[in-house]
Design a protein around this motif. Structure first.
Motif, PDB file in Angstrom:
ATOM      1  N   ILE A   1      -2.235  35.155  24.076  1.00 18.94           N
ATOM      2  CA  ILE A   1      -3.373  35.207  24.996  1.00 18.94           C
ATOM      3  C   ILE A   1      -4.566  35.929  24.393  1.00 18.94           C
ATOM      4  O   ILE A   1      -5.695  35.453  24.488  1.00 18.94           O
ATOM      5  N   PHE A   2      -4.325  37.077  23.766  1.00 18.59           N
ATOM      6  CA  PHE A   2      -5.433  37.933  23.356  1.00 18.59           C
ATOM      7  C   PHE A   2      -5.737  37.938  21.856  1.00 18.59           C
ATOM      8  O   PHE A   2      -6.838  38.299  21.463  1.00 18.59           O
ATOM      9  N   ASP A   3      -4.768  37.577  21.015  1.00 20.94           N
ATOM     10  CA  ASP A   3      -4.977  37.700  19.575  1.00 20.94           C
ATOM     11  C   ASP A   3      -4.973  36.385  18.810  1.00 20.94           C
ATOM     12  O   ASP A   3      -5.377  36.350  17.661  1.00 20.94           O
ATOM     13  N   GLY A   4      -4.491  35.311  19.423  1.00 23.42           N
ATOM     14  CA  GLY A   4      -4.381  34.045  18.711  1.00 23.42           C
ATOM     15  C   GLY A   4      -5.728  33.446  18.349  1.00 23.42           C
ATOM     16  O   GLY A   4      -5.972  33.031  17.229  1.00 23.42           O
ATOM     17  N   TYR A   5      -6.625  33.414  19.294  1.00 23.41           N
ATOM     18  CA  TYR A   5      -7.982  32.892  19.114  1.00 23.41           C
ATOM     19  C   TYR A   5      -8.923  33.841  19.843  1.00 23.41           C
ATOM     20  O   TYR A   5      -8.478  34.647  20.661  1.00 23.41           O
ATOM     21  N   PRO A   6     -10.210  33.752  19.601  1.00 23.86           N
ATOM     22  CA  PRO A   6     -11.142  34.687  20.258  1.00 23.86           C
ATOM     23  C   PRO A   6     -10.992  34.701  21.778  1.00 23.86           C
ATOM     24  O   PRO A   6     -11.015  33.657  22.423  1.00 23.86           O
ATOM     25  N   ALA A   7     -10.837  35.895  22.324  1.00 24.82           N
ATOM     26  CA  ALA A   7     -10.664  36.048  23.765  1.00 24.82           C
ATOM     27  C   ALA A   7     -11.852  35.493  24.534  1.00 24.82           C
ATOM     28  O   ALA A   7     -11.691  34.976  25.643  1.00 24.82           O
ATOM     29  N   GLU A   8     -13.045  35.568  23.957  1.00 25.82           N
ATOM     30  CA  GLU A   8     -14.228  35.068  24.670  1.00 25.82           C
ATOM     31  C   GLU A   8     -14.196  33.556  24.864  1.00 25.82           C
ATOM     32  O   GLU A   8     -14.884  33.023  25.730  1.00 25.82           O
ATOM     33  N   ASP A   9     -13.378  32.854  24.083  1.00 29.08           N
ATOM     34  CA  ASP A   9     -13.253  31.405  24.244  1.00 29.08           C
ATOM     35  C   ASP A   9     -12.181  31.032  25.267  1.00 29.08           C
ATOM     36  O   ASP A   9     -12.213  29.926  25.807  1.00 29.08           O
ATOM     37  N   LEU A  10     -11.251  31.933  25.526  1.00 26.20           N
ATOM     38  CA  LEU A  10     -10.108  31.585  26.369  1.00 26.20           C
ATOM     39  C   LEU A  10      -9.972  32.508  27.575  1.00 26.20           C
ATOM     40  O   LEU A  10     -10.498  32.213  28.633  1.00 26.20           O
ATOM     41  N   ILE A  11      -9.253  33.611  27.424  1.00 26.07           N
ATOM     42  CA  ILE A  11      -8.930  34.451  28.580  1.00 26.07           C
ATOM     43  C   ILE A  11     -10.185  34.948  29.299  1.00 26.07           C
ATOM     44  O   ILE A  11     -10.209  35.027  30.518  1.00 26.07           O
ATOM     45  N   GLU A  12     -11.234  35.233  28.561  1.00 25.80           N
ATOM     46  CA  GLU A  12     -12.454  35.723  29.199  1.00 25.80           C
ATOM     47  C   GLU A  12     -13.194  34.618  29.965  1.00 25.80           C
ATOM     48  O   GLU A  12     -14.062  34.922  30.786  1.00 25.80           O
ATOM     49  N   THR A  13     -12.835  33.356  29.715  1.00 22.44           N
ATOM     50  CA  THR A  13     -13.397  32.250  30.492  1.00 22.44           C
ATOM     51  C   THR A  13     -12.433  31.799  31.590  1.00 22.44           C
ATOM     52  O   THR A  13     -12.685  30.809  32.273  1.00 22.44           O
ATOM     53  N   GLY A  14     -11.311  32.525  31.749  1.00 23.61           N
ATOM     54  CA  GLY A  14     -10.354  32.193  32.801  1.00 23.61           C
ATOM     55  C   GLY A  14      -9.283  31.205  32.382  1.00 23.61           C
ATOM     56  O   GLY A  14      -8.597  30.647  33.224  1.00 23.61           O
ATOM     57  N   ARG A  15      -9.097  31.001  31.081  1.00 30.18           N
ATOM     58  CA  ARG A  15      -8.050  30.100  30.590  1.00 30.18           C
ATOM     59  C   ARG A  15      -6.966  30.933  29.915  1.00 30.18           C
ATOM     60  O   ARG A  15      -7.245  31.680  28.985  1.00 30.18           O
ATOM     61  N   ILE A  16      -5.731  30.785  30.385  1.00 25.45           N
ATOM     62  CA  ILE A  16      -4.604  31.571  29.885  1.00 25.45           C
ATOM     63  C   ILE A  16      -3.720  30.679  29.027  1.00 25.45           C
ATOM     64  O   ILE A  16      -2.990  29.829  29.541  1.00 25.45           O
ATOM     65  N   PRO A  17      -3.748  30.843  27.700  1.00 27.99           N
ATOM     66  CA  PRO A  17      -2.906  30.010  26.843  1.00 27.99           C
ATOM     67  C   PRO A  17      -1.425  30.371  26.974  1.00 27.99           C
ATOM     68  O   PRO A  17      -1.079  31.541  27.111  1.00 27.99           O
ATOM     69  N   PHE A  18      -0.560  29.343  26.959  1.00 29.15           N
ATOM     70  CA  PHE A  18       0.880  29.573  27.039  1.00 29.15           C
ATOM     71  C   PHE A  18       1.674  28.698  26.072  1.00 29.15           C
ATOM     72  O   PHE A  18       2.870  28.898  25.895  1.00 29.15           O
TER      73      PHE A  18
END
Length: 152
Positions: free
Chosen positions: A77-94
């Motif tokens: 969630i936080f280290d795989g790709y930039p957080a600003e592209d994913l979790i900070e936009t409301g997308r939670i990778p699984f």
């Protein structure tokens, strides 16, 4: 999790899923760290089995080892790709999708009981998310169906 009769001198061993030890309390703590509630179906998935590799078709789920499952999820969630592209936009990778993207819970869309839509994020097109599945449970059913069709 290792195959019981495996040759310990071999470079590779077979690993098998084992019953999960994940508790409801741990899941509540994980949700607090992530900042979002998780779908009940995904929590049941995490409470079902521990595994190192789980592939269904093009989908490769985040590793879920017995002692480090939480760290693996947080890393995705936080280290795989930039957080600003994913979790900070409301997308939670699984899970990873093939070799070009991630499947994410889309917390930006309205849903009941945290049954978020599943979207695909292409790591080469960082600001676009493509709808893939209605929710996590539907995704599992569809992946299983596609897998069976390919086997026939």
């Amino acid at each position: 999790m290792a195959e019981k009769d495996s040759d310990k001198n071999q470079e590779w061993n077979n690993w098998f899923p084992i019953p999960s030890t994940v508790t409801d309390i741990e899941l509540v703590e994980l949700e607090k760290e992530i900042g979002h509630k998780l779908p009940e179906s995904y929590k049941q998935f995490l409470k079902h089995k521990h595994f190192y590799d789980l592939y269904i078709g093009e989908c490769s789920f985040c590793a879920h080892p017995i002692n480090t499952w939480r760290a693996k999820i947080m890393e995705m969630i936080f280290d795989g790709y930039p957080a600003e592209d994913l979790i900070e936009t409301g997308r939670i990778p699984f899970a990873s999708w093939s070799d070009w993207g991630l499947l994410c819970f889309d917390t930006t869309t309205e849903c009941l009981n945290n049954n978020y839509q599943i979207v695909l994020w292409d790591h080469e097109v960082y600001d676009e998310f493509e709808f893939q599945y209605v929710d996590f449970e539907n995704m599992l059913v569809e992946l299983a169906r596609e897998h069976e069709e390919q086997r026939e």
